[in-house]
Design a protein around this motif. Structure first.
Motif, mmCIF file in Angstrom:
data_model
loop_
_atom_site.group_PDB
_atom_site.id
_atom_site.type_symbol
_atom_site.label_atom_id
_atom_site.label_comp_id
_atom_site.label_asym_id
_atom_site.label_seq_id
_atom_site.Cartn_x
_atom_site.Cartn_y
_atom_site.Cartn_z
ATOM 1 N N HIS A 110 24.812 38.433 51.970
ATOM 2 C CA HIS A 110 24.061 37.180 51.892
ATOM 3 C C HIS A 110 25.001 36.082 52.406
ATOM 4 O O HIS A 110 26.089 35.910 51.864
ATOM 5 N N ILE A 111 24.571 35.336 53.431
ATOM 6 C CA ILE A 111 25.413 34.292 54.031
ATOM 7 C C ILE A 111 24.828 32.929 53.692
ATOM 8 O O ILE A 111 23.647 32.676 53.948
ATOM 9 N N LYS A 128 21.481 22.956 54.054
ATOM 10 C CA LYS A 128 22.032 24.292 53.884
ATOM 11 C C LYS A 128 21.067 25.326 54.422
ATOM 12 O O LYS A 128 19.873 25.071 54.557
ATOM 13 N N ALA A 129 21.614 26.500 54.744
ATOM 14 C CA ALA A 129 20.820 27.621 55.226
ATOM 15 C C ALA A 129 21.356 28.882 54.573
ATOM 16 O O ALA A 129 22.563 29.034 54.393
ATOM 17 N N ILE A 130 20.434 29.791 54.213
ATOM 18 C CA ILE A 130 20.810 31.045 53.574
ATOM 19 C C ILE A 130 20.167 32.191 54.355
ATOM 20 O O ILE A 130 18.971 32.150 54.639
ATOM 21 N N LEU A 131 20.970 33.171 54.706
ATOM 22 C CA LEU A 131 20.472 34.388 55.326
ATOM 23 C C LEU A 131 20.785 35.530 54.369
ATOM 24 O O LEU A 131 21.939 35.761 54.038
ATOM 25 N N ARG A 132 19.735 36.211 53.910
ATOM 26 C CA ARG A 132 19.930 37.255 52.906
ATOM 27 C C ARG A 132 19.641 38.634 53.483
ATOM 28 O O ARG A 132 18.863 38.771 54.422
ATOM 29 N N LYS A 166 24.357 31.464 64.137
ATOM 30 C CA LYS A 166 22.925 31.166 64.014
ATOM 31 C C LYS A 166 22.614 30.494 62.678
ATOM 32 O O LYS A 166 21.767 29.593 62.603
ATOM 33 N N VAL A 167 23.292 30.924 61.614
ATOM 34 C CA VAL A 167 23.076 30.318 60.299
ATOM 35 C C VAL A 167 23.595 28.878 60.294
ATOM 36 O O VAL A 167 22.973 27.995 59.703
ATOM 37 N N ILE A 186 26.683 34.361 61.950
ATOM 38 C CA ILE A 186 27.106 33.140 61.259
ATOM 39 C C ILE A 186 26.840 31.907 62.116
ATOM 40 O O ILE A 186 26.456 30.859 61.596
ATOM 41 N N SER A 205 21.089 26.748 62.025
ATOM 42 C CA SER A 205 19.944 26.532 61.140
ATOM 43 C C SER A 205 20.251 25.482 60.081
ATOM 44 O O SER A 205 19.419 24.625 59.774
ATOM 45 N N ALA A 206 21.463 25.528 59.504
ATOM 46 C CA ALA A 206 21.857 24.549 58.486
ATOM 47 C C ALA A 206 21.913 23.143 59.082
ATOM 48 O O ALA A 206 21.508 22.169 58.433
#
Length: 110
Positions: free
Chosen positions: A97-98, A3-7, A48-49, A46, A52-53
């Motif tokens: 936050h994604i 998982k990946a989180i972008l805040r 890019k996230v 999204i 990353s995930a």
């Protein structure tokens, strides 16, 4: 599973949710390719996230499926714009936050 989180990203969570709902359940490689041609600020962020995930999971993009794509509301930056006769109008600058989760695709799936 990765998982990946972008805040605290400066985009509207309402607009980002429209894109997140489209990619949920998709193959990661196909989702990144389709988001590349979506004319929306949220689509680029999204994708890019998702990348990353996939990297965090240790899978190849062809093998990964997006199990969860969530966009939560972050804090709102409140600013003011000067208006006529010494008054002011508020401006709300939302943040989001994604969260993206990917997992390995089932054998029949791809």
């Amino acid at each position: 599973m990765g998982k990946a989180i972008l805040r605290f990203i400066r985009l509207s969570p309402t607009k980002a949710r429209l894109i997140a709902r489209e990619v949920q359940g998709m193959n990661a490689e196909y989702a990144i390719a389709s988001l590349e041609f979506t004319p929306n600020k949220a689509a680029g962020v999204i994708s890019k996230v998702i990348a990353s995930a996939v990297a965090n999971s240790g899978l190849e993009p062809e093998e990964a499926v997006i199990t969860s794509a969530r966009v939560d509301k972050g804090p709102v930056l409140k600013r003011f714009t000067p208006r006529a006769r010494g008054s002011a109008s508020p401006k709300h600058k939302p943040t989001a936050h994604i969260m993206i989760e990917v997992a390995a695709a089932a054998k029949g799936e791809k």
